[in-house]
Design a protein around this motif. Structure first.
Motif, PDB file in Angstrom:
ATOM      1  N   ASN A 183      22.179   0.969  -9.229  1.00 54.93           N
ATOM      2  CA  ASN A 183      22.219  -0.294  -8.501  1.00 54.93           C
ATOM      3  C   ASN A 183      21.672  -0.065  -7.090  1.00 54.93           C
ATOM      4  OD1 ASN A 183      23.088  -2.461  -6.815  1.00 54.93           O
ATOM      5  ND2 ASN A 183      24.620  -3.016  -8.345  1.00 54.93           N
ATOM      6  N   VAL A 184      20.491  -0.609  -6.827  1.00 53.98           N
ATOM      7  CA  VAL A 184      19.811  -0.375  -5.553  1.00 53.98           C
ATOM      8  C   VAL A 184      20.572  -1.015  -4.397  1.00 53.98           C
ATOM      9  CG1 VAL A 184      17.674  -0.770  -4.256  1.00 53.98           C
ATOM     10  CG2 VAL A 184      17.566  -0.103  -6.654  1.00 53.98           C
ATOM     11  N   SER A 185      21.088  -2.221  -4.591  1.00 52.97           N
ATOM     12  CA  SER A 185      21.815  -2.898  -3.509  1.00 52.97           C
ATOM     13  C   SER A 185      23.073  -2.125  -3.125  1.00 52.97           C
ATOM     14  CB  SER A 185      22.185  -4.326  -3.929  1.00 52.97           C
ATOM     15  OG  SER A 185      21.016  -5.086  -4.113  1.00 52.97           O
ATOM     16  N   ALA A 186      23.843  -1.686  -4.115  1.00 48.38           N
ATOM     17  CA  ALA A 186      25.062  -0.921  -3.829  1.00 48.38           C
ATOM     18  C   ALA A 186      24.720   0.415  -3.175  1.00 48.38           C
ATOM     19  CB  ALA A 186      25.854  -0.696  -5.114  1.00 48.38           C
ATOM     20  N   THR A 187      23.640   1.035  -3.616  1.00 48.06           N
ATOM     21  CA  THR A 187      23.208   2.301  -3.029  1.00 48.06           C
ATOM     22  C   THR A 187      22.797   2.101  -1.575  1.00 48.06           C
ATOM     23  OG1 THR A 187      22.464   3.089  -5.185  1.00 48.06           O
ATOM     24  CG2 THR A 187      21.587   4.228  -3.261  1.00 48.06           C
ATOM     25  N   ALA A 188      22.051   1.038  -1.303  1.00 46.99           N
ATOM     26  CA  ALA A 188      21.630   0.752   0.069  1.00 46.99           C
ATOM     27  C   ALA A 188      22.843   0.539   0.971  1.00 46.99           C
ATOM     28  CB  ALA A 188      20.718  -0.475   0.099  1.00 46.99           C
ATOM     29  N   ARG A 189      23.847  -0.186   0.480  1.00 47.83           N
ATOM     30  CA  ARG A 189      25.068  -0.384   1.274  1.00 47.83           C
ATOM     31  C   ARG A 189      25.759   0.953   1.527  1.00 47.83           C
ATOM     32  NH1 ARG A 189      25.377  -5.010  -1.925  1.00 47.83           N
ATOM     33  NH2 ARG A 189      26.707  -3.979  -3.455  1.00 47.83           N
ATOM     34  N   ALA A 190      25.849   1.800   0.502  1.00 48.29           N
ATOM     35  CA  ALA A 190      26.517   3.100   0.655  1.00 48.29           C
ATOM     36  C   ALA A 190      25.777   3.997   1.641  1.00 48.29           C
ATOM     37  CB  ALA A 190      26.632   3.795  -0.705  1.00 48.29           C
ATOM     38  N   LEU A 191      24.454   3.878   1.676  1.00 49.50           N
ATOM     39  CA  LEU A 191      23.646   4.694   2.583  1.00 49.50           C
ATOM     40  C   LEU A 191      23.464   4.038   3.949  1.00 49.50           C
ATOM     41  CD1 LEU A 191      20.898   5.871   0.068  1.00 49.50           C
ATOM     42  CD2 LEU A 191      22.709   7.276   1.074  1.00 49.50           C
ATOM     43  N   ASN A 192      24.006   2.818   4.083  1.00 53.05           N
ATOM     44  CA  ASN A 192      23.905   2.069   5.328  1.00 53.05           C
ATOM     45  C   ASN A 192      22.450   1.856   5.731  1.00 53.05           C
ATOM     46  OD1 ASN A 192      24.966   0.605   7.441  1.00 53.05           O
ATOM     47  ND2 ASN A 192      25.153   2.393   8.797  1.00 53.05           N
ATOM     48  N   MET A 193      21.662   1.403   4.751  1.00 58.51           N
ATOM     49  CA  MET A 193      20.253   1.129   5.012  1.00 58.51           C
ATOM     50  C   MET A 193      19.864  -0.188   4.360  1.00 58.51           C
ATOM     51  SD  MET A 193      18.497   3.975   2.451  1.00 58.51           S
ATOM     52  CE  MET A 193      17.098   4.160   3.444  1.00 58.51           C
ATOM     53  N   HIS A 194      18.752  -0.743   4.773  1.00 57.13           N
ATOM     54  CA  HIS A 194      18.281  -2.000   4.204  1.00 57.13           C
ATOM     55  C   HIS A 194      17.793  -1.766   2.784  1.00 57.13           C
ATOM     56  CE1 HIS A 194      16.021  -5.739   3.770  1.00 57.13           C
ATOM     57  NE2 HIS A 194      16.769  -6.197   4.763  1.00 57.13           N
ATOM     58  N   ARG A 195      18.076  -2.722   1.913  1.00 52.88           N
ATOM     59  CA  ARG A 195      17.705  -2.598   0.505  1.00 52.88           C
ATOM     60  C   ARG A 195      16.199  -2.420   0.326  1.00 52.88           C
ATOM     61  NH1 ARG A 195      15.733  -6.113  -2.723  1.00 52.88           N
ATOM     62  NH2 ARG A 195      16.284  -7.871  -1.412  1.00 52.88           N
ATOM     63  N   ARG A 196      15.403  -3.163   1.085  1.00 48.61           N
ATOM     64  CA  ARG A 196      13.941  -3.047   0.939  1.00 48.61           C
ATOM     65  C   ARG A 196      13.440  -1.671   1.359  1.00 48.61           C
ATOM     66  NH1 ARG A 196      12.519  -8.826   3.362  1.00 48.61           N
ATOM     67  NH2 ARG A 196      13.063 -10.074   1.555  1.00 48.61           N
ATOM     68  N   THR A 197      14.064  -1.111   2.391  1.00 46.66           N
ATOM     69  CA  THR A 197      13.685   0.241   2.826  1.00 46.66           C
ATOM     70  C   THR A 197      13.961   1.233   1.699  1.00 46.66           C
ATOM     71  OG1 THR A 197      14.205  -0.326   5.106  1.00 46.66           O
ATOM     72  CG2 THR A 197      14.071   2.029   4.555  1.00 46.66           C
ATOM     73  N   LEU A 198      15.116   1.100   1.063  1.00 47.33           N
ATOM     74  CA  LEU A 198      15.465   1.980  -0.060  1.00 47.33           C
ATOM     75  C   LEU A 198      14.500   1.774  -1.222  1.00 47.33           C
ATOM     76  CD1 LEU A 198      17.281   4.051  -1.416  1.00 47.33           C
ATOM     77  CD2 LEU A 198      18.801   2.177  -2.077  1.00 47.33           C
ATOM     78  N   GLN A 199      14.152   0.526  -1.511  1.00 52.73           N
ATOM     79  CA  GLN A 199      13.213   0.266  -2.600  1.00 52.73           C
ATOM     80  C   GLN A 199      11.857   0.911  -2.324  1.00 52.73           C
ATOM     81  OE1 GLN A 199      13.666  -4.052  -2.667  1.00 52.73           O
ATOM     82  NE2 GLN A 199      14.390  -3.902  -4.786  1.00 52.73           N
ATOM     83  N   ARG A 200      11.412   0.872  -1.085  1.00 48.69           N
ATOM     84  CA  ARG A 200      10.135   1.526  -0.744  1.00 48.69           C
ATOM     85  C   ARG A 200      10.239   3.037  -0.932  1.00 48.69           C
ATOM     86  NH1 ARG A 200       9.854  -2.603   3.138  1.00 48.69           N
ATOM     87  NH2 ARG A 200      10.843  -1.346   4.747  1.00 48.69           N
ATOM     88  N   MET A 201      11.381   3.611  -0.541  1.00 50.45           N
ATOM     89  CA  MET A 201      11.580   5.055  -0.733  1.00 50.45           C
ATOM     90  C   MET A 201      11.544   5.414  -2.214  1.00 50.45           C
ATOM     91  SD  MET A 201      14.643   6.117   1.855  1.00 50.45           S
ATOM     92  CE  MET A 201      14.706   7.803   1.282  1.00 50.45           C
ATOM     93  N   LEU A 202      12.214   4.606  -3.027  1.00 53.21           N
ATOM     94  CA  LEU A 202      12.306   4.903  -4.457  1.00 53.21           C
ATOM     95  C   LEU A 202      10.979   4.689  -5.181  1.00 53.21           C
ATOM     96  CD1 LEU A 202      15.782   3.319  -5.184  1.00 53.21           C
ATOM     97  CD2 LEU A 202      15.228   5.753  -4.994  1.00 53.21           C
TER      98      LEU A 202
END
Length: 174
Positions: free
Chosen positions: A148-167
């Motif tokens: 779950n990208v949204s839950a992961t972004a919250r856990a990492l304290n980062m924006h969801r779109r930033t995490l999606q770009r990383m992934l």
């Protein structure tokens, strides 16, 4: 039966691998989806090569089903996006071995042949880079949140779109 079942959505890779295995005297068959994989377990193959990413489906989700239906099969997980988190999870779920692509037929057959852990494996001379450690941490947290990208972004304290770009990028080299 000494057949090897290849579960991979990359038909070209599977065809090339099947030819290489045939040259080594190993019979194989290929399926591309989790549903086809579960249907092809009769008769149960002795060895299963499982891709981690099956056209968006997780090979990790398929792994327990394969072990339940074919408990004696040795399963090697193969992936183009290797991470420590997925390797550990694959072994916990019953995989015999975990290999990163590109892996040739000899490396795959050697992985199936390995019965015991190998403490003589050389330790990497150079430690992982900070970027690679970050990639590994993100992959571990993503696995903890079941992809779950949204839950992961919250856990990492980062924006969801930033995490999606990383992934979306390829894994960082060691």
């Amino acid at each position: 039966m000494n057949e090897l079942l290849i579960i991979d959505d990359d038909a070209v890779f599977a065809t090339v691998l099947a030819r290489a295995l045939a040259r080594r005297g190993v019979a194989s068959r290929h399926v591309e989806s989790p549903a086809a994989a579960l249907q092809s377990l009769d008769p149960a193959p002795a060895r299963i090569l499982l891709d981690l990413n099956l056209a968006g489906d997780s090979g990790l989700a398929l792994l327990p089903k394969l072990k339940a239906r074919s408990p004696m099969a040795r399963i090697v997980v193969l992936t183009g996006f290797a991470s420590i988190a997925t390797a550990v999870e694959a072994v916990k779920l019953g995989a015999t071995q975990y290999l990163a692509k590109p892996a040739d037929a000899d490396a795959i057959l050697a992985a199936f042949g390995q019965q015991e852990p190998d403490p003589a494996l050389p330790v990497a001379a150079q430690p992982m880079s900070v970027k690679r450690l970050t990639w590994e941490h993100v992959q571990r947290v993503l696995a903890e949140h079941d992809g779950n990208v949204s839950a992961t972004a919250r856990a990492l304290n980062m924006h969801r779109r930033t995490l999606q770009r990383m992934l979306a990028k390829k894994p960082v080299a060691r």
